[in-house]
Scaffold this active site. Structure first.
Site: not given
Length: 297
Positions: A239, A170
Protein backbone atom coordinates in the site's frame (compact mmCIF):
# COMPACT_ATOMS: atom_id res chain seq x y z
CA UNK A 1 -5.34 16.07 29.65
CA UNK A 2 -7.37 13.09 28.41
CA UNK A 3 -6.17 11.27 25.31
CA UNK A 4 -8.34 9.08 23.12
CA UNK A 5 -6.72 6.34 21.05
CA UNK A 6 -8.52 4.66 18.15
CA UNK A 7 -6.80 1.65 16.59
CA UNK A 8 -4.95 -0.59 19.02
CA UNK A 9 -3.25 -3.07 16.73
CA UNK A 10 0.44 -3.92 16.66
CA UNK A 11 1.58 -0.28 16.73
CA UNK A 12 -1.35 1.50 18.36
CA UNK A 13 -1.51 -0.80 21.39
CA UNK A 14 2.14 -0.15 22.19
CA UNK A 15 1.81 3.60 21.72
CA UNK A 16 -1.28 3.73 23.94
CA UNK A 17 0.54 1.70 26.58
CA UNK A 18 3.44 4.19 26.51
CA UNK A 19 1.01 7.01 27.20
CA UNK A 20 -0.58 5.09 30.08
CA UNK A 21 2.85 4.32 31.54
CA UNK A 22 3.69 8.03 31.54
CA UNK A 23 0.65 9.07 33.52
CA UNK A 24 -1.76 10.18 30.80
CA UNK A 25 -5.46 9.41 31.06
CA UNK A 26 -6.21 7.28 28.02
CA UNK A 27 -9.51 6.12 26.53
CA UNK A 28 -9.34 3.44 23.83
CA UNK A 29 -11.53 2.14 21.04
CA UNK A 30 -10.99 -0.61 18.51
CA UNK A 31 -13.26 -2.51 16.13
CA UNK A 32 -12.41 -5.75 17.96
CA UNK A 33 -12.64 -5.65 21.75
CA UNK A 34 -9.89 -8.22 22.53
CA UNK A 35 -7.28 -5.78 21.20
CA UNK A 36 -8.20 -3.17 23.84
CA UNK A 37 -8.63 -5.56 26.76
CA UNK A 38 -4.95 -5.58 27.88
CA UNK A 39 -4.94 -1.77 27.85
CA UNK A 40 -8.13 -1.65 29.92
CA UNK A 41 -6.50 -4.01 32.42
CA UNK A 42 -3.60 -1.54 32.62
CA UNK A 43 -5.84 1.43 33.38
CA UNK A 44 -7.27 2.65 30.08
CA UNK A 45 -10.95 3.55 29.86
CA UNK A 46 -13.03 1.83 27.21
CA UNK A 47 -15.11 3.87 24.77
CA UNK A 48 -17.76 1.78 23.07
CA UNK A 49 -18.05 4.15 20.11
CA UNK A 50 -15.91 6.61 18.20
CA UNK A 51 -18.43 9.34 18.92
CA UNK A 52 -18.19 8.72 22.67
CA UNK A 53 -14.40 8.84 22.64
CA UNK A 54 -14.29 11.93 20.41
CA UNK A 55 -16.63 13.93 22.61
CA UNK A 56 -14.83 13.07 25.85
CA UNK A 57 -11.14 13.50 24.99
CA UNK A 58 -8.93 16.58 24.60
CA UNK A 59 -6.65 14.87 22.06
CA UNK A 60 -7.79 12.12 19.70
CA UNK A 61 -5.13 9.81 18.25
CA UNK A 62 -5.66 7.34 15.43
CA UNK A 63 -3.42 4.51 14.25
CA UNK A 64 -5.25 2.56 11.57
CA UNK A 65 -4.52 0.22 8.67
CA UNK A 66 -5.60 1.79 5.39
CA UNK A 67 -6.48 5.25 4.02
CA UNK A 68 -10.16 4.31 3.73
CA UNK A 69 -10.17 3.34 7.42
CA UNK A 70 -8.89 6.82 8.25
CA UNK A 71 -11.54 8.49 6.11
CA UNK A 72 -14.29 6.41 7.69
CA UNK A 73 -13.16 7.11 11.25
CA UNK A 74 -12.77 10.85 10.72
CA UNK A 75 -15.53 11.85 8.31
CA UNK A 76 -17.90 8.89 8.36
CA UNK A 77 -21.26 8.94 10.10
CA UNK A 78 -20.71 9.16 13.88
CA UNK A 79 -17.03 9.83 13.20
CA UNK A 80 -14.51 12.05 14.94
CA UNK A 81 -15.19 15.34 13.15
CA UNK A 82 -18.91 15.06 13.67
CA UNK A 83 -18.51 14.58 17.42
CA UNK A 84 -15.34 16.36 18.56
CA UNK A 85 -15.81 19.83 20.01
CA UNK A 86 -14.06 22.94 18.66
CA UNK A 87 -10.55 23.26 20.02
CA UNK A 88 -9.83 19.52 20.05
CA UNK A 89 -6.63 18.26 18.43
CA UNK A 90 -6.50 15.10 16.33
CA UNK A 91 -3.28 13.22 15.54
CA UNK A 92 -3.27 10.56 12.85
CA UNK A 93 -0.33 8.18 13.03
CA UNK A 94 -1.44 6.16 9.98
CA UNK A 95 0.56 6.07 6.74
CA UNK A 96 -1.74 7.61 4.11
CA UNK A 97 -1.47 9.77 1.02
CA UNK A 98 -1.11 13.53 1.33
CA UNK A 99 -4.51 14.01 -0.33
CA UNK A 100 -6.19 12.05 2.46
CA UNK A 101 -4.46 14.17 5.11
CA UNK A 102 -5.33 17.44 3.39
CA UNK A 103 -8.99 16.46 2.96
CA UNK A 104 -9.38 15.66 6.65
CA UNK A 105 -7.42 18.78 7.64
CA UNK A 106 -9.82 21.02 5.69
CA UNK A 107 -12.95 19.33 7.02
CA UNK A 108 -11.65 19.40 10.58
CA UNK A 109 -10.67 23.04 10.26
CA UNK A 110 -14.20 23.88 9.21
CA UNK A 111 -15.32 22.66 12.64
CA UNK A 112 -12.43 24.46 14.42
CA UNK A 113 -10.73 21.13 15.11
CA UNK A 114 -6.97 20.83 14.59
CA UNK A 115 -5.65 17.85 12.63
CA UNK A 116 -2.05 16.69 12.34
CA UNK A 117 -0.81 14.02 9.95
CA UNK A 118 1.92 12.41 12.02
CA UNK A 119 2.95 9.00 10.65
CA UNK A 120 5.65 7.07 12.46
CA UNK A 121 8.60 4.85 11.64
CA UNK A 122 10.41 2.41 13.89
CA UNK A 123 8.22 -0.66 14.06
CA UNK A 124 6.71 -2.37 17.10
CA UNK A 125 10.03 -2.29 18.93
CA UNK A 126 10.23 1.49 18.52
CA UNK A 127 6.64 1.92 19.66
CA UNK A 128 7.32 -0.15 22.75
CA UNK A 129 10.54 1.64 23.70
CA UNK A 130 9.39 5.14 22.77
CA UNK A 131 12.06 5.57 20.10
CA UNK A 132 9.85 6.12 17.06
CA UNK A 133 10.49 8.73 14.40
CA UNK A 134 7.45 10.99 14.05
CA UNK A 135 6.86 13.19 10.99
CA UNK A 136 4.24 15.89 11.49
CA UNK A 137 2.32 18.10 9.11
CA UNK A 138 -0.41 20.62 9.90
CA UNK A 139 -0.74 23.72 12.06
CA UNK A 140 2.47 24.44 13.93
CA UNK A 141 0.60 25.75 16.96
CA UNK A 142 -1.28 22.46 17.28
CA UNK A 143 1.99 20.56 16.93
CA UNK A 144 3.55 22.59 19.74
CA UNK A 145 0.58 21.92 22.02
CA UNK A 146 0.83 18.15 21.63
CA UNK A 147 4.63 17.96 21.60
CA UNK A 148 4.74 16.66 25.22
CA UNK A 149 2.57 13.74 24.09
CA UNK A 150 4.74 13.03 21.06
CA UNK A 151 7.87 13.17 23.22
CA UNK A 152 6.65 10.07 25.06
CA UNK A 153 6.33 8.15 21.80
CA UNK A 154 9.49 9.02 19.90
CA UNK A 155 12.99 10.40 20.10
CA UNK A 156 13.08 11.95 16.62
CA UNK A 157 10.13 14.29 16.22
CA UNK A 158 10.03 16.69 13.28
CA UNK A 159 7.48 19.30 12.29
CA UNK A 160 7.76 19.35 8.49
CA UNK A 161 5.26 21.99 7.39
CA UNK A 162 1.66 22.31 6.18
CA UNK A 163 -0.92 19.55 6.15
CA UNK A 164 0.26 16.53 4.17
CA UNK A 165 3.97 17.14 4.81
CA UNK A 166 4.24 14.36 7.38
CA UNK A 167 2.46 11.91 5.10
CA UNK A 168 4.77 12.77 2.19
CA UNK A 169 7.89 12.27 4.32
CA UNK A 170 6.62 8.89 5.56
CA UNK A 171 5.83 7.70 2.05
CA UNK A 172 9.33 8.66 0.93
CA UNK A 173 10.67 6.58 3.81
CA UNK A 174 8.43 3.68 2.82
CA UNK A 175 9.56 4.01 -0.78
CA UNK A 176 13.12 3.35 0.37
CA UNK A 177 11.95 0.49 2.62
CA UNK A 178 10.25 -1.20 -0.33
CA UNK A 179 13.11 -0.66 -2.78
CA UNK A 180 15.75 -1.74 -0.26
CA UNK A 181 13.68 -4.82 0.61
CA UNK A 182 13.56 -5.92 -3.00
CA UNK A 183 17.23 -5.13 -3.68
CA UNK A 184 18.36 -6.99 -0.54
CA UNK A 185 16.24 -9.98 -1.49
CA UNK A 186 17.57 -10.07 -5.05
CA UNK A 187 21.16 -9.79 -3.83
CA UNK A 188 20.88 -12.57 -1.25
CA UNK A 189 19.05 -14.96 -3.58
CA UNK A 190 21.68 -14.36 -6.27
CA UNK A 191 24.53 -14.98 -3.84
CA UNK A 192 22.95 -18.22 -2.64
CA UNK A 193 22.35 -19.37 -6.22
CA UNK A 194 26.11 -19.12 -6.85
CA UNK A 195 26.89 -21.18 -3.78
CA UNK A 196 27.92 -18.39 -1.41
CA UNK A 197 27.22 -18.95 2.26
CA UNK A 198 24.40 -16.53 3.06
CA UNK A 199 25.61 -15.67 6.55
CA UNK A 200 29.14 -15.05 5.31
CA UNK A 201 27.82 -12.90 2.46
CA UNK A 202 25.78 -10.85 4.91
CA UNK A 203 28.87 -10.37 7.08
CA UNK A 204 30.77 -9.01 4.08
CA UNK A 205 27.91 -6.71 3.04
CA UNK A 206 27.51 -5.37 6.58
CA UNK A 207 31.15 -4.25 6.46
CA UNK A 208 30.75 -2.69 3.02
CA UNK A 209 28.86 0.12 1.30
CA UNK A 210 26.11 -2.32 0.40
CA UNK A 211 25.01 -2.42 4.04
CA UNK A 212 21.56 -1.21 5.08
CA UNK A 213 19.24 -1.47 8.09
CA UNK A 214 16.72 -3.28 5.89
CA UNK A 215 19.32 -5.85 4.79
CA UNK A 216 20.27 -6.57 8.40
CA UNK A 217 16.69 -6.57 9.66
CA UNK A 218 15.28 -8.85 7.02
CA UNK A 219 18.08 -11.43 7.00
CA UNK A 220 18.92 -11.60 10.68
CA UNK A 221 15.43 -11.33 12.17
CA UNK A 222 13.30 -13.11 9.58
CA UNK A 223 14.79 -14.75 6.50
CA UNK A 224 17.64 -16.81 7.97
CA UNK A 225 15.37 -18.28 10.62
CA UNK A 226 12.44 -18.62 8.17
CA UNK A 227 10.13 -16.89 10.65
CA UNK A 228 7.91 -14.30 8.98
CA UNK A 229 5.60 -13.15 11.78
CA UNK A 230 5.19 -9.49 10.87
CA UNK A 231 6.61 -6.39 12.29
CA UNK A 232 5.39 -4.63 9.15
CA UNK A 233 3.25 -6.78 6.87
CA UNK A 234 3.60 -7.20 3.10
CA UNK A 235 0.14 -5.69 2.52
CA UNK A 236 1.07 -2.44 4.26
CA UNK A 237 4.35 -1.98 2.40
CA UNK A 238 2.54 -2.71 -0.85
CA UNK A 239 0.00 0.00 0.00
CA UNK A 240 2.72 2.46 0.97
CA UNK A 241 4.94 1.98 -2.09
CA UNK A 242 1.90 2.32 -4.35
CA UNK A 243 1.10 5.67 -2.73
CA UNK A 244 4.77 6.69 -2.82
CA UNK A 245 4.97 5.90 -6.52
CA UNK A 246 2.15 8.35 -7.09
CA UNK A 247 4.34 11.02 -5.49
CA UNK A 248 7.22 10.25 -7.84
CA UNK A 249 4.88 10.33 -10.82
CA UNK A 250 3.48 13.69 -9.72
CA UNK A 251 7.03 14.97 -9.26
CA UNK A 252 7.62 14.37 -12.98
CA UNK A 253 9.51 11.07 -12.99
CA UNK A 254 8.49 8.47 -15.57
CA UNK A 255 10.70 5.53 -14.60
CA UNK A 256 11.79 4.70 -11.07
CA UNK A 257 12.82 1.67 -9.03
CA UNK A 258 9.67 1.87 -6.95
CA UNK A 259 7.72 0.52 -9.91
CA UNK A 260 9.62 -2.76 -9.66
CA UNK A 261 9.23 -2.79 -5.89
CA UNK A 262 5.48 -2.25 -6.15
CA UNK A 263 5.22 -5.14 -8.61
CA UNK A 264 7.30 -7.39 -6.32
CA UNK A 265 5.12 -6.68 -3.30
CA UNK A 266 1.98 -7.14 -5.39
CA UNK A 267 3.29 -10.54 -6.48
CA UNK A 268 4.00 -11.48 -2.87
CA UNK A 269 0.48 -10.44 -1.90
CA UNK A 270 -1.05 -12.44 -4.75
CA UNK A 271 0.86 -15.50 -3.55
CA UNK A 272 -0.88 -15.30 -0.18
CA UNK A 273 1.88 -13.52 1.74
CA UNK A 274 -0.17 -10.39 2.62
CA UNK A 275 -0.04 -10.91 6.38
CA UNK A 276 3.57 -12.10 6.56
CA UNK A 277 6.43 -9.75 7.35
CA UNK A 278 7.59 -7.51 4.51
CA UNK A 279 10.81 -9.55 4.33
CA UNK A 280 8.66 -12.32 2.79
CA UNK A 281 8.98 -10.40 -0.50
CA UNK A 282 12.01 -12.67 -0.93
CA UNK A 283 9.84 -15.80 -1.18
CA UNK A 284 8.64 -15.38 -4.79
CA UNK A 285 12.28 -14.83 -5.83
CA UNK A 286 13.31 -18.01 -4.02
CA UNK A 287 10.46 -19.87 -5.71
CA UNK A 288 11.53 -18.56 -9.11
CA UNK A 289 15.15 -19.65 -8.68
CA UNK A 290 14.63 -22.75 -6.57
CA UNK A 291 17.01 -21.30 -3.95
CA UNK A 292 16.24 -20.81 -0.24
CA UNK A 293 18.26 -18.21 1.67
CA UNK A 294 18.87 -19.60 5.14
CA UNK A 295 21.50 -20.47 7.72
CA UNK A 296 23.67 -23.50 7.17
CA UNK A 297 22.42 -26.50 9.11
Amino acid sequence: MKIGFIGTGVMGSRMAQRLLSHGFQVAVHNRTFPKVQPLIENGAKYAETISELSSQCDIVCTCLSMPQDVMNVYIGKNGIIENAQPGKICIDFTSVGADTSKTIFELAGGREISYLDCPVSGGPEGAESGTLTLMAGGEKMAFQKVKPVLDVLGDTIEYLGPSGSGSIAKLINQYLVAVHSLAASEAMVTGASYGLDSEQLLKVLKASYGDSRILRRHMEQYVFGRLFTPGGAVKYVHKDVRLANQLLHEAGLSQYTGQMAEKAFQTAAEKGLCDQDMSAVIKPLEEETGIIVKRKQ
